[in-house]
Design a protein around this motif. Structure first.
Motif, PDB file in Angstrom:
ATOM      1  N   HIS A 194       6.899   3.691   0.907  1.00 40.08           N
ATOM      2  CA  HIS A 194       5.537   2.552   0.808  1.00 40.08           C
ATOM      3  C   HIS A 194       4.636   3.697   1.447  1.00 40.08           C
ATOM      4  CE1 HIS A 194       6.875  -1.738  -0.193  1.00 40.08           C
ATOM      5  NE2 HIS A 194       7.643  -1.013  -0.729  1.00 40.08           N
ATOM      6  N   PHE A 195       3.428   3.596   0.942  1.00 38.81           N
ATOM      7  CA  PHE A 195       2.260   4.388   1.219  1.00 38.81           C
ATOM      8  C   PHE A 195       1.016   3.499   1.896  1.00 38.81           C
ATOM      9  CE2 PHE A 195       4.756   6.494  -1.745  1.00 38.81           C
ATOM     10  CZ  PHE A 195       5.088   8.072  -1.239  1.00 38.81           C
ATOM     11  N   MET A 196       0.524   3.966   2.743  1.00 37.70           N
ATOM     12  CA  MET A 196      -0.458   3.312   3.660  1.00 37.70           C
ATOM     13  C   MET A 196      -1.818   4.420   3.866  1.00 37.70           C
ATOM     14  SD  MET A 196      -0.325   1.572   7.525  1.00 37.70           S
ATOM     15  CE  MET A 196      -1.377   0.321   7.736  1.00 37.70           C
ATOM     16  N   PRO A 197      -2.797   3.794   3.204  1.00 43.16           N
ATOM     17  CA  PRO A 197      -4.176   4.979   3.073  1.00 43.16           C
ATOM     18  C   PRO A 197      -4.413   5.343   4.532  1.00 43.16           C
ATOM     19  CG  PRO A 197      -4.517   2.523   2.597  1.00 43.16           C
ATOM     20  CD  PRO A 197      -3.184   2.781   2.542  1.00 43.16           C
ATOM     21  N   ILE A 198      -4.973   6.327   4.694  1.00 43.26           N
ATOM     22  CA  ILE A 198      -5.825   6.977   5.722  1.00 43.26           C
ATOM     23  C   ILE A 198      -7.184   7.385   5.252  1.00 43.26           C
ATOM     24  CG2 ILE A 198      -5.994   8.853   7.675  1.00 43.26           C
ATOM     25  CD1 ILE A 198      -3.029   8.906   7.302  1.00 43.26           C
ATOM     26  N   VAL A 199      -7.981   6.518   5.653  1.00 45.80           N
ATOM     27  CA  VAL A 199      -9.420   6.431   5.079  1.00 45.80           C
ATOM     28  C   VAL A 199     -10.264   7.134   5.844  1.00 45.80           C
ATOM     29  CG1 VAL A 199     -11.110   4.722   4.582  1.00 45.80           C
ATOM     30  CG2 VAL A 199      -8.908   4.120   4.297  1.00 45.80           C
ATOM     31  N   ASP A 200     -11.238   7.966   5.175  1.00 49.46           N
ATOM     32  CA  ASP A 200     -12.418   8.610   5.736  1.00 49.46           C
ATOM     33  C   ASP A 200     -13.501   7.585   5.892  1.00 49.46           C
ATOM     34  OD1 ASP A 200     -14.933  10.175   6.208  1.00 49.46           O
ATOM     35  OD2 ASP A 200     -14.227  11.773   4.616  1.00 49.46           O
ATOM     36  N   LEU A 201     -13.669   7.338   6.966  1.00 48.35           N
ATOM     37  CA  LEU A 201     -14.766   6.235   7.371  1.00 48.35           C
ATOM     38  C   LEU A 201     -16.225   6.669   7.081  1.00 48.35           C
ATOM     39  CD1 LEU A 201     -13.360   5.096  11.019  1.00 48.35           C
ATOM     40  CD2 LEU A 201     -12.591   4.392   9.049  1.00 48.35           C
ATOM     41  N   ILE A 386      -5.858  -0.531  12.748  1.00 46.90           N
ATOM     42  CA  ILE A 386      -7.465  -1.290  12.549  1.00 46.90           C
ATOM     43  C   ILE A 386      -7.109  -2.339  11.806  1.00 46.90           C
ATOM     44  CG2 ILE A 386      -9.485  -1.144  11.799  1.00 46.90           C
ATOM     45  CD1 ILE A 386      -9.495   1.989  12.015  1.00 46.90           C
ATOM     46  N   GLU A 387      -7.387  -3.606  12.405  1.00 46.89           N
ATOM     47  CA  GLU A 387      -6.948  -4.854  11.846  1.00 46.89           C
ATOM     48  C   GLU A 387      -8.123  -5.903  11.651  1.00 46.89           C
ATOM     49  OE1 GLU A 387      -3.640  -6.692  13.613  1.00 46.89           O
ATOM     50  OE2 GLU A 387      -2.230  -5.262  13.065  1.00 46.89           O
ATOM     51  N   THR A 388      -9.309  -5.440  12.522  1.00 44.34           N
ATOM     52  CA  THR A 388     -10.578  -6.484  12.392  1.00 44.34           C
ATOM     53  C   THR A 388     -11.682  -5.442  11.895  1.00 44.34           C
ATOM     54  OG1 THR A 388     -11.088  -6.173  14.502  1.00 44.34           O
ATOM     55  CG2 THR A 388      -9.408  -7.774  13.913  1.00 44.34           C
ATOM     56  N   GLU A 389     -12.737  -6.441  11.370  1.00 44.40           N
ATOM     57  CA  GLU A 389     -13.887  -5.591  11.402  1.00 44.40           C
ATOM     58  C   GLU A 389     -14.755  -4.950  12.489  1.00 44.40           C
ATOM     59  OE1 GLU A 389     -16.323  -8.683   9.123  1.00 44.40           O
ATOM     60  OE2 GLU A 389     -15.287  -8.224   7.130  1.00 44.40           O
ATOM     61  N   ARG A 390     -14.445  -6.205  13.612  1.00 45.81           N
ATOM     62  CA  ARG A 390     -15.234  -5.384  14.862  1.00 45.81           C
ATOM     63  C   ARG A 390     -14.611  -4.280  15.490  1.00 45.81           C
ATOM     64  NH1 ARG A 390     -18.723  -9.018  16.685  1.00 45.81           N
ATOM     65  NH2 ARG A 390     -19.079 -11.083  15.876  1.00 45.81           N
ATOM     66  N   TYR A 407      -6.630  -3.546   7.742  1.00 43.40           N
ATOM     67  CA  TYR A 407      -7.756  -3.974   7.224  1.00 43.40           C
ATOM     68  C   TYR A 407      -8.211  -3.132   6.408  1.00 43.40           C
ATOM     69  CZ  TYR A 407     -12.566  -5.115   6.836  1.00 43.40           C
ATOM     70  OH  TYR A 407     -13.711  -5.623   6.678  1.00 43.40           O
ATOM     71  N   LEU A 408      -7.834  -1.836   6.577  1.00 44.32           N
ATOM     72  CA  LEU A 408      -8.178  -0.673   5.459  1.00 44.32           C
ATOM     73  C   LEU A 408      -7.098  -0.670   4.208  1.00 44.32           C
ATOM     74  CD1 LEU A 408      -9.560   1.897   7.946  1.00 44.32           C
ATOM     75  CD2 LEU A 408     -10.854   0.519   6.510  1.00 44.32           C
ATOM     76  N   GLY A 409      -5.927  -1.356   4.329  1.00 43.09           N
ATOM     77  CA  GLY A 409      -4.997  -1.094   3.550  1.00 43.09           C
ATOM     78  C   GLY A 409      -3.539  -1.086   3.960  1.00 43.09           C
ATOM     79  N   ARG A 410      -2.901  -2.230   3.354  1.00 45.63           N
ATOM     80  CA  ARG A 410      -1.164  -2.222   3.995  1.00 45.63           C
ATOM     81  C   ARG A 410      -0.342  -1.520   2.919  1.00 45.63           C
ATOM     82  NH1 ARG A 410       0.200  -7.199   6.229  1.00 45.63           N
ATOM     83  NH2 ARG A 410      -1.819  -8.730   6.917  1.00 45.63           N
ATOM     84  N   PRO A 411       0.593  -1.118   3.683  1.00 43.40           N
ATOM     85  CA  PRO A 411       1.966  -0.407   2.804  1.00 43.40           C
ATOM     86  C   PRO A 411       2.021  -0.910   1.638  1.00 43.40           C
ATOM     87  CG  PRO A 411       2.357  -0.372   5.116  1.00 43.40           C
ATOM     88  CD  PRO A 411       1.103  -1.467   4.782  1.00 43.40           C
ATOM     89  N   ALA A 412       1.817   0.039   0.362  1.00 41.15           N
ATOM     90  CA  ALA A 412       2.337  -0.396  -0.781  1.00 41.15           C
ATOM     91  C   ALA A 412       3.168   0.730  -1.551  1.00 41.15           C
ATOM     92  CB  ALA A 412       0.866  -0.622  -1.559  1.00 41.15           C
ATOM     93  N   THR A 416      -2.456   3.651  -3.072  1.00 44.26           N
ATOM     94  CA  THR A 416      -3.616   2.503  -3.286  1.00 44.26           C
ATOM     95  C   THR A 416      -4.813   2.971  -2.554  1.00 44.26           C
ATOM     96  OG1 THR A 416      -2.906   1.188  -1.433  1.00 44.26           O
ATOM     97  CG2 THR A 416      -1.904   0.797  -3.687  1.00 44.26           C
ATOM     98  N   GLN A 417      -5.981   2.377  -2.923  1.00 45.37           N
ATOM     99  CA  GLN A 417      -7.344   2.635  -2.549  1.00 45.37           C
ATOM    100  C   GLN A 417      -7.767   1.580  -1.510  1.00 45.37           C
ATOM    101  OE1 GLN A 417      -9.061   5.372  -3.617  1.00 45.37           O
ATOM    102  NE2 GLN A 417      -7.420   5.905  -4.571  1.00 45.37           N
ATOM    103  N   ILE A 418      -8.765   1.703  -0.647  1.00 49.44           N
ATOM    104  CA  ILE A 418      -9.320   0.807   0.220  1.00 49.44           C
ATOM    105  C   ILE A 418      -9.700  -0.403  -0.438  1.00 49.44           C
ATOM    106  CG2 ILE A 418     -11.344   1.870   0.174  1.00 49.44           C
ATOM    107  CD1 ILE A 418     -12.109   1.003   3.089  1.00 49.44           C
ATOM    108  N   PRO A 419      -9.083  -1.674   0.013  1.00 50.55           N
ATOM    109  CA  PRO A 419      -9.774  -2.817  -0.553  1.00 50.55           C
ATOM    110  C   PRO A 419     -11.293  -3.062  -0.811  1.00 50.55           C
ATOM    111  CG  PRO A 419      -7.997  -3.429   1.236  1.00 50.55           C
ATOM    112  CD  PRO A 419      -8.570  -1.919   1.280  1.00 50.55           C
ATOM    113  N   GLY A 420     -11.858  -3.734  -1.776  1.00 48.91           N
ATOM    114  CA  GLY A 420     -13.397  -3.793  -1.975  1.00 48.91           C
ATOM    115  C   GLY A 420     -14.053  -4.313  -0.883  1.00 48.91           C
ATOM    116  N   LYS A 421     -13.404  -5.533  -0.224  1.00 50.32           N
ATOM    117  CA  LYS A 421     -14.006  -5.836   1.098  1.00 50.32           C
ATOM    118  C   LYS A 421     -14.414  -5.161   2.391  1.00 50.32           C
ATOM    119  CE  LYS A 421     -13.571  -9.661   4.579  1.00 50.32           C
ATOM    120  NZ  LYS A 421     -12.654 -10.589   5.242  1.00 50.32           N
ATOM    121  N   ALA A 422     -13.110  -4.359   2.439  1.00 51.85           N
ATOM    122  CA  ALA A 422     -13.250  -3.396   3.687  1.00 51.85           C
ATOM    123  C   ALA A 422     -14.250  -2.235   3.359  1.00 51.85           C
ATOM    124  CB  ALA A 422     -12.144  -2.616   3.814  1.00 51.85           C
ATOM    125  N   MET A 423     -14.384  -1.709   1.797  1.00 55.87           N
ATOM    126  CA  MET A 423     -15.319  -0.782   1.428  1.00 55.87           C
ATOM    127  C   MET A 423     -16.729  -1.352   1.372  1.00 55.87           C
ATOM    128  SD  MET A 423     -15.808   2.170   0.153  1.00 55.87           S
ATOM    129  CE  MET A 423     -14.448   3.101  -0.895  1.00 55.87           C
TER     130      MET A 423
END
Length: 761
Positions: A194-201, A386-390, A407-412, A416-423
């Protein structure tokens, strides 16, 4: 007697010592090539050492002698019903290996049932023949391992280990069943990734993905913790990690050239030929990628015992082009030592440092130190968990560039890309941070510079719940009461304890809503308020509330955070010190250090800006002719002119600085640049008219200003030096033109505005 028994035994079975291993290997090889399945059954006496210690060496030898004498008969009665015993091999002490060939094949459950029957028969005969007194029944360990038949020499060793591990748990136990399942999935390489995204903030795009191992679905081994727990117990970590890496690297073909695949590397399994001996390099070449697309995460599950050897292997990886990350920094055995020894490209901060960082000033200070350290050593920080917006917002405000967490994406199963809400949230926070970080042109910091977070509750929360929050979070001194996201009250720790500490405090208030005891009129401030203004209001409160926190709200009155009076005063003191140290002493404007900081920050931004370099013409002549006093007067008036231009036609985020001497700098947007420079051109002479008249200076000797506007667009300049070179070229053009002029390098228009009025008009 013993010699006659042994001779008879050899006629029935082949019995070997350790020296006879090659003969056993040959026998197994012949059977496998003939299509048979070969199974190793392992047996030993439970607590044989204890028997020797308790009853003496003679009794122990007798028990072992009886055990040896029993084995052939039990093998004949139990195992030869289904197969043919090839050899009984005494390995060491009371440990025996029995090799059995099954011509028609066999399966796990059949081997398990044979093992149970073998164990029962052996224990029954052993206890019947051992007659020393005052003892409990003897027990026998039993385990088995099926030879895959691919590399018999190698499998001789792994099969014994497998069977020994199984025997340790007991043939009928649940643990035994799990060990059997684990070895089967390892043998068949039933590992999925499974792959978990590492996101450029900064933009929400994936820097890459971390590959995470999973066993078969609907089994206990789908959990990676279970998978690696059994790898540890059965000493197969290297084998498991090797399979995981092969599975993960199959996904390289889905990466884009700028993306990376993060794969875990246990320090004990670091010398992996698959990575170092060229096989992977061929795969990378086929996919059009290179080793820079692979990041090796050095996990902190186990300490690195020999850094000299470890560092040499890491250097081998670096020479191949792989990147290196230290995983779980801040929570492992020796993460700081790993960082100093390995010089990683990435530092992954453990989730224990990230959890509740929005309300923990100690963690915030520690993370800020990590960020500064990473900048100095040219390393990148990745915040895990990272699990919350704050939490995300706080990390971004502290300057963390990359993040990972649910919060930025669970293992899949895929990349996968970052969820729309988080983006959407990430983009909003990024815009907010960019606005907050824009210093006003006279360097008057906003209140958000000292913003921190605390825990919030709704107005209907019980006083009991607030008390528990303070008890569980010793660093928290305040709790904010919200209604629809807006602050309506404040509870300070010492004030709550005063209420509850009264004679009937707990009985009266503990189960009541918190709004009944909160401060309903706490001091609030807007996020754009200046620090000195808020500090004055805070210090004007009555003594009981003098040290209450100040609540900070956004444009719509929503809660953003808090500041303490102490942090306000500390920040004001540091600002005054910095301004006194770095500002130009004559004009009070930011000097070269602040100008360079600002230019670095603006170059990184992805929006269009104009940097206007302003240089007075003929200033040296005035300074030499009329002295430094007149020269200083001219410099101060020039600063006032630029200040007025920025105030009238600029933005709150514009920057005005004094480079030194008669050189100034203005940073603004393209929309404001022309209005500013037009204003400066038309009023320039009027600012110095009294100086001209007092000294009878003619128009030909009057001052003028050459202004060079350099466009800042995304990626145009790599640093301040490149920008300064472009400005010098433009200033040269402006200097060759008469009067006060503005020359811009904007592509769509070359603006050259010249003063057409005589001095004093």
């Amino acid at each position: 007697m013993w010699s006659n028994w042994a001779k008879g035994l050899r006629r029935r079975f082949s019995i070997f010592s350790l020296d006879g291993r090659s003969t056993v290997t040959s026998l197994i090889g012949q059977e496998v090539r003939g299509g048979a399945t070969v199974v190793l059954f392992y047996a030993d006496i439970v607590r044989m050492t204890e028997i020797e210690n308790r009853y003496g060496d003679m009794i122990a030898k007798r028990v072992l002698h009886i055990f040896e004498r029993i084995l052939p008969g039990v093998c004949r009665d139990v195992l030869e019903i289904k197969g043919r015993v090839l050899a009984i091999q005494r390995m060491w002490g009371d440990d025996f290996a029995i090799y059995v060939s099954f011509p028609r094949g066999t399966y796990e459950e059949e081997c398990r049932l044979l093992s149970i029957s073998f164990q029962e028969q052996t224990e029954m005969q052993l206890n019947r023949q051992v007659s020393f007194v005052n003892r409990e029944d003897l027990h026998v360990h039993i385990g088995y391992s099926i030879f895959p038949g691919q590399d018999v020499v190698k499998e001789m060793y792994t099969s014994v280990k497998h069977a020994v591990h199984m025997a340790k748990y007991g043939i009928t136990s649940e643990k035994y069943t799990y060990v059997t399942q684990y070895h089967r999935l390892l043998q068949q390489e039933e590992i999925h990734m499974h792959f978990m995204p590492i996101v450029d903030l900064r933009d929400g795009n994936p820097l890459g993905w971390e590959a995470l191992a999973r066993g078969p679905e609907n089994t206990p081994f789908f959990s990676p913790s279970m998978l690696f727990e059994y790898a540890e117990e059965t000493d197969t970590v290297f084998r498991l990690e090797h399979i995981c890496r092969k599975r993960a690297l199959e996904y390289l073909r889905y990466l884009r050239p700028e993306q990376k695949l993060f794969i875990n590397l246990d320090p004990r399994a670091i010398d992996d030929p698959y990575l170092l001996r060229g096989e992977l390099l061929k795969v990378l070449e086929q996919t059009g990628l290179n080793p820079h697309n692979v990041v090796l995460e050095i996990t902190e599950r186990h300490a690195i015992t020999n850094y000299t050897v470890f560092r040499k292997i890491i250097e081998e990886y670096r020479k191949k082009g792989y990147l290196v990350a230290v995983d779980d920094a801040g929570a492992g055995y020796s993460s700081l030592e790993s960082i100093t020894e390995i010089y990683p490209d990435f530092i992954k901060l453990d989730m224990s440092l990230i959890r509740n960082i929005d309300v923990d000033p100690i963690k915030q200070a520690l993370l800020e130190t990590f960020v500064q350290f990473a900048e100095k050593v040219k390393c990148k920080i990745i915040a895990e968990g990272i699990e919350t917006e704050r939490e995300l917002e706080t990390l971004m405000e502290l300057g963390v560039s990359f993040g990972q967490g649910y919060y930025l994406g669970r293992p899949a199963k895929g990349l996968t890309q970052i969820p729309g809400k988080a983006m959407n949230f990430l983009r909003g926070i990024q815009e907010k941070i960019m606005k907050t970080n824009r210093d006003p042109f006279l360097f008057a910091p906003g209140i958000t510079d000292v913003l921190t977070k605390t825990i919030c509750v709704e107005k209907q929360a019980k006083v009991r719940e607030v008390h528990q929050i303070f008890e569980q979070n010793k660093r928290i001194e305040s709790v904010i009461v919200l209604e629809a996201g807006k602050p309506i009250g404040l509870v300070m720790r010492f004030q709550l304890y005063q209420v509850l500490g009264g004679q009937y405090g707990i009985a009266l208030y503990y189960e009541r809503p918190v709004w009944q005891i909160m401060n309903t009129n706490p001091l609030t401030a807007k996020k754009d308020d200046l620090i000195d203004e808020v500090a004055k209001r805070a210090m004007a409160r009555d003594s009981y509330h003098l040290y209450d926190v100040v609540i900070i709200t956004g444009d719509e009155g929503e809660y953003l955070g808090i500041i303490t009076v102490q942090s306000l005063l500390d920040k004001m003191a540091s600002i005054k010190l910095e301004m006194a140290t770095l500002a130009n002493p004559l004009t009070g404007l930011p000097g070269n250090i602040q100008i360079e900081r600002e230019l670095h920050a603006r170059i990184k931004r992805r929006e269009q800006q104009v940097v206007i370099y302003c240089d007075l013409d003929r200033f040296k002549w005035f300074n030499d002719q009329y002295g430094f006093e007149v020269g200083d007067q001219i410099i101060v008036r020039t600063a006032k002119l630029l200040h007025e231009a920025v105030q009238r036609y600029g933005n709150p985020s514009d920057f005005l600085g004094h480079i030194g001497g008669d050189d100034f700098i203005v940073i603004t947007t393209p929309e404001c640049a022309n209005a500013m420079t037009t204003f400066i051109i038309h009023v320039f002479s009027s600012y110095f008219i009294d100086i001209y008249q007092k000294r009878n200076i003619s128009d030909g000797a009057a001052l003028s200003m050459s202004m060079a506007g350099v466009m800042l667009v995304n990626g145009r300049f790599s640093g301040v030096e490149d920008l300064a070179q472009q400005a010098a070229c433009l200033k040269g053009v402006a200097k060759n033109m008469p009067g006060t002029v503005f020359v811009s390098d904007r592509i769509e228009e070359q603006t050259e505005l010249a003063e057409g009025m005589a001095p004093g008009m």
